[in-house]
Scaffold this motif. Structure first.
Motif, PDB file in Angstrom:
ATOM      1  N   PHE A 138     -41.822   2.159  12.111  1.00 29.58           N
ATOM      2  CA  PHE A 138     -42.885   2.169  11.463  1.00 29.58           C
ATOM      3  C   PHE A 138     -43.109   0.684  10.519  1.00 29.58           C
ATOM      4  O   PHE A 138     -44.560  -0.267  10.876  1.00 29.58           O
ATOM      5  CB  PHE A 138     -43.348   2.869  10.516  1.00 29.58           C
ATOM      6  N   ALA A 139     -42.538  -0.049  10.011  1.00 33.30           N
ATOM      7  CA  ALA A 139     -42.552  -1.172   9.609  1.00 33.30           C
ATOM      8  C   ALA A 139     -42.360  -2.716  10.216  1.00 33.30           C
ATOM      9  O   ALA A 139     -43.362  -3.306  10.056  1.00 33.30           O
ATOM     10  CB  ALA A 139     -40.574  -1.240   9.303  1.00 33.30           C
ATOM     11  N   GLU A 140     -42.227  -2.334  11.461  1.00 36.42           N
ATOM     12  CA  GLU A 140     -42.007  -3.434  12.504  1.00 36.42           C
ATOM     13  C   GLU A 140     -43.496  -3.202  13.405  1.00 36.42           C
ATOM     14  O   GLU A 140     -44.220  -4.186  13.591  1.00 36.42           O
ATOM     15  CB  GLU A 140     -41.188  -3.225  13.961  1.00 36.42           C
ATOM     16  N   PHE A 141     -44.027  -1.964  13.122  1.00 36.40           N
ATOM     17  CA  PHE A 141     -45.889  -1.647  13.805  1.00 36.40           C
ATOM     18  C   PHE A 141     -46.373  -1.946  13.189  1.00 36.40           C
ATOM     19  O   PHE A 141     -47.673  -2.710  12.699  1.00 36.40           O
ATOM     20  CB  PHE A 141     -45.331  -0.265  14.002  1.00 36.40           C
ATOM     21  N   LYS A 142     -46.308  -1.614  11.482  1.00 34.33           N
ATOM     22  CA  LYS A 142     -47.131  -1.949   9.559  1.00 34.33           C
ATOM     23  C   LYS A 142     -46.994  -4.154  10.404  1.00 34.33           C
ATOM     24  O   LYS A 142     -48.111  -4.754   9.970  1.00 34.33           O
ATOM     25  CB  LYS A 142     -46.571  -1.640   8.180  1.00 34.33           C
ATOM     26  N   LYS A 143     -46.056  -4.531  10.467  1.00 31.88           N
ATOM     27  CA  LYS A 143     -46.014  -6.455  10.569  1.00 31.88           C
ATOM     28  C   LYS A 143     -46.715  -6.783  11.508  1.00 31.88           C
ATOM     29  O   LYS A 143     -47.762  -7.579  11.085  1.00 31.88           O
ATOM     30  CB  LYS A 143     -44.221  -6.653  10.476  1.00 31.88           C
ATOM     31  N   ILE A 144     -46.416  -5.727  12.656  1.00 33.09           N
ATOM     32  CA  ILE A 144     -47.366  -6.698  13.987  1.00 33.09           C
ATOM     33  C   ILE A 144     -48.875  -6.583  13.746  1.00 33.09           C
ATOM     34  O   ILE A 144     -49.451  -7.877  13.566  1.00 33.09           O
ATOM     35  CB  ILE A 144     -48.388  -5.800  14.937  1.00 33.09           C
ATOM     36  N   ILE A 145     -49.291  -5.691  12.924  1.00 27.92           N
ATOM     37  CA  ILE A 145     -50.792  -5.343  12.596  1.00 27.92           C
ATOM     38  C   ILE A 145     -51.265  -6.106  10.381  1.00 27.92           C
ATOM     39  O   ILE A 145     -51.944  -6.713  11.138  1.00 27.92           O
ATOM     40  CB  ILE A 145     -51.056  -4.176  11.712  1.00 27.92           C
ATOM     41  N   GLU A 146     -50.038  -6.583  10.194  1.00 27.36           N
ATOM     42  CA  GLU A 146     -50.528  -8.198   9.082  1.00 27.36           C
ATOM     43  C   GLU A 146     -50.484  -8.554   9.313  1.00 27.36           C
ATOM     44  O   GLU A 146     -51.790 -10.054   9.689  1.00 27.36           O
ATOM     45  CB  GLU A 146     -48.845  -7.831   7.821  1.00 27.36           C
ATOM     46  N   ASN A 147     -49.812  -8.935  11.131  1.00 24.51           N
ATOM     47  CA  ASN A 147     -50.095 -10.807  11.647  1.00 24.51           C
ATOM     48  C   ASN A 147     -50.923 -10.986  12.255  1.00 24.51           C
ATOM     49  O   ASN A 147     -51.522 -11.588  12.484  1.00 24.51           O
ATOM     50  CB  ASN A 147     -48.992 -10.519  12.811  1.00 24.51           C
ATOM     51  N   LYS A 148     -51.736  -9.567  12.386  1.00 26.85           N
ATOM     52  CA  LYS A 148     -53.370  -9.403  13.766  1.00 26.85           C
ATOM     53  C   LYS A 148     -54.375  -9.640  12.174  1.00 26.85           C
ATOM     54  O   LYS A 148     -55.594 -10.641  12.902  1.00 26.85           O
ATOM     55  CB  LYS A 148     -53.950  -8.053  14.351  1.00 26.85           C
TER      56      LYS A 148
ATOM     57  N   ILE B 101     -50.128   7.184   1.279  1.00 24.74           N
ATOM     58  CA  ILE B 101     -50.844   7.357   3.000  1.00 24.74           C
ATOM     59  C   ILE B 101     -49.243   6.555   3.865  1.00 24.74           C
ATOM     60  O   ILE B 101     -49.257   7.205   4.690  1.00 24.74           O
ATOM     61  CB  ILE B 101     -51.702   6.017   2.737  1.00 24.74           C
ATOM     62  N   TYR B 102     -48.667   5.557   3.558  1.00 29.49           N
ATOM     63  CA  TYR B 102     -47.727   4.898   4.341  1.00 29.49           C
ATOM     64  C   TYR B 102     -46.646   5.386   4.385  1.00 29.49           C
ATOM     65  O   TYR B 102     -45.717   5.530   5.472  1.00 29.49           O
ATOM     66  CB  TYR B 102     -47.276   3.853   3.281  1.00 29.49           C
ATOM     67  N   GLU B 103     -45.945   6.872   3.585  1.00 29.51           N
ATOM     68  CA  GLU B 103     -45.388   7.470   3.854  1.00 29.51           C
ATOM     69  C   GLU B 103     -45.787   8.547   4.803  1.00 29.51           C
ATOM     70  O   GLU B 103     -45.220   8.930   5.829  1.00 29.51           O
ATOM     71  CB  GLU B 103     -45.204   8.327   2.063  1.00 29.51           C
ATOM     72  N   LYS B 104     -46.750   8.887   4.362  1.00 24.88           N
ATOM     73  CA  LYS B 104     -47.398   9.273   6.297  1.00 24.88           C
ATOM     74  C   LYS B 104     -47.410   8.861   7.099  1.00 24.88           C
ATOM     75  O   LYS B 104     -47.498   9.941   8.374  1.00 24.88           O
ATOM     76  CB  LYS B 104     -48.608  10.514   5.824  1.00 24.88           C
ATOM     77  N   LEU B 105     -48.112   8.037   6.962  1.00 26.37           N
ATOM     78  CA  LEU B 105     -47.774   6.933   8.435  1.00 26.37           C
ATOM     79  C   LEU B 105     -45.871   7.020   8.679  1.00 26.37           C
ATOM     80  O   LEU B 105     -46.149   7.383  10.346  1.00 26.37           O
ATOM     81  CB  LEU B 105     -48.761   5.470   7.958  1.00 26.37           C
ATOM     82  N   ASN B 106     -45.805   6.581   7.740  1.00 35.07           N
ATOM     83  CA  ASN B 106     -44.070   6.066   8.791  1.00 35.07           C
ATOM     84  C   ASN B 106     -43.857   7.949   9.386  1.00 35.07           C
ATOM     85  O   ASN B 106     -43.190   7.552  10.757  1.00 35.07           O
ATOM     86  CB  ASN B 106     -43.637   6.229   6.964  1.00 35.07           C
ATOM     87  N   ILE B 107     -44.177   8.874   8.582  1.00 33.48           N
ATOM     88  CA  ILE B 107     -44.048  10.165   9.408  1.00 33.48           C
ATOM     89  C   ILE B 107     -44.680   9.986  10.540  1.00 33.48           C
ATOM     90  O   ILE B 107     -43.463  10.975  11.084  1.00 33.48           O
ATOM     91  CB  ILE B 107     -43.885  11.641   8.422  1.00 33.48           C
ATOM     92  N   TYR B 108     -45.440  10.209  10.605  1.00 38.19           N
ATOM     93  CA  TYR B 108     -46.236  10.379  11.532  1.00 38.19           C
ATOM     94  C   TYR B 108     -45.640   9.280  12.682  1.00 38.19           C
ATOM     95  O   TYR B 108     -45.530   9.871  14.052  1.00 38.19           O
ATOM     96  CB  TYR B 108     -47.776  10.076  11.364  1.00 38.19           C
ATOM     97  N   PHE B 109     -45.382   8.099  12.092  1.00 31.62           N
ATOM     98  CA  PHE B 109     -45.139   6.795  13.763  1.00 31.62           C
ATOM     99  C   PHE B 109     -43.855   7.702  13.937  1.00 31.62           C
ATOM    100  O   PHE B 109     -43.730   7.632  15.671  1.00 31.62           O
ATOM    101  CB  PHE B 109     -44.765   5.917  13.330  1.00 31.62           C
ATOM    102  N   MET B 110     -42.572   8.236  12.808  1.00 30.09           N
ATOM    103  CA  MET B 110     -41.278   8.512  13.328  1.00 30.09           C
ATOM    104  C   MET B 110     -42.104  10.170  14.583  1.00 30.09           C
ATOM    105  O   MET B 110     -40.914   9.995  15.858  1.00 30.09           O
ATOM    106  CB  MET B 110     -40.571   8.583  12.549  1.00 30.09           C
TER     107      MET B 110
END
Length: 240
Positions: free
Chosen positions: A47-57, A30-39
């Motif tokens: 995407f790693a930065e975007f994921k980090k924002i969600i993790e903090n939330k 799922i993360y692999e697909k999300l990374n592709i769509y994000f780019m």
């Protein structure tokens, strides 16, 4: 504990490890697909930065469900549907909860439930539709920019030609002392020319722009170099 009980416990532990591995594999895909769509949806960012924002939330007080409850109604509105990152955010939030469930508490059942919820918002068809819409929008924007750039280039060509003309007719007998000296001498004439011809070139930075063109433009630079005092002297010395 008898031998049978030990074997059962070992079998259960093996089953749990295998299930945890299956969950991790599912999350990785799922993360692999999300990374592709994000780019594809964002030309900048990571995407790693975007994921980090969600993790903090996401935490015990603010869950993925809370995020959906807060933002999904807005996503259903006409304007909200253009927020292409919202479904990516929902999916990422549930995946984060699934990861935490197996890492912190070993709650495989909860992890699978989170993955199941993430699939609700990870609609590949919808994301691909958003990507196509973005690509079409980017293409239109680039075409407009390209057209505007060509128009500016054509108008600046008039200014550049005028600069070359002024350098020649306003040149002192002994030649121009330096590029800045020449630029300052013709700036006023260039400014008048631009105003008369409605050429939108910043008046504030006009002097600097003229100097840059004199040093780097493939037509203006040779023109000013041939009219500088030091070069005129060199040319005369060679002829003598």
């Amino acid at each position: 504990m008898d031998k049978l009980g030990k074997n059962m416990n070992a079998l259960e532990a093996l089953r749990n490890r295998q299930e945890k591995k299956n969950i991790s594999n599912a999350l990785s895909k799922i993360y692999e697909k999300l990374n592709i769509y994000f780019m594809q949806l964002r030309s900048t960012g990571d995407f790693a930065e975007f994921k980090k924002i969600i993790e903090n939330k996401i935490n015990e007080k603010y869950t993925a469900d809370d995020m959906v409850i807060e933002f999904y109604p807005e996503y259903l509105t006409p304007n909200g549907r253009d927020n292409d990152l919202m479904p990516v955010a929902f999916t990422t939030a549930y995946c984060i909860e699934a990861q935490r469930a197996i890492e912190q508490n070993g709650e495989n059942k909860k992890a699978w439930e989170c993955i199941s919820k993430s699939n609700v918002y990870f609609n590949a068809d919808r994301l691909e539709q958003l990507i196509r819409k973005k690509l079409k929008k980017d293409k239109t924007t680039n075409e407009i920019r390209s057209k505007g750039g060509k128009q500016r280039a054509n108008s600046f060509k008039l200014t550049k030609d005028e600069i070359i003309r002024l350098l020649k007719i306003r040149c002192p007998t002994a030649g121009w002392k330096s590029i800045p000296d020449a630029a300052r001498s013709i700036k006023g004439y260039v400014l008048d020319f631009n105003r008369k011809n409605l050429i939108n070139l910043s008046e504030v930075g006009l002097l600097n722009q003229i100097i840059i063109w004199m040093r780097k433009d493939h037509e203006i630079s040779p023109a000013i170099q041939s009219l500088l005092t030091k070069n005129i002297i060199k040319t005369k010395s060679k002829l003598q």
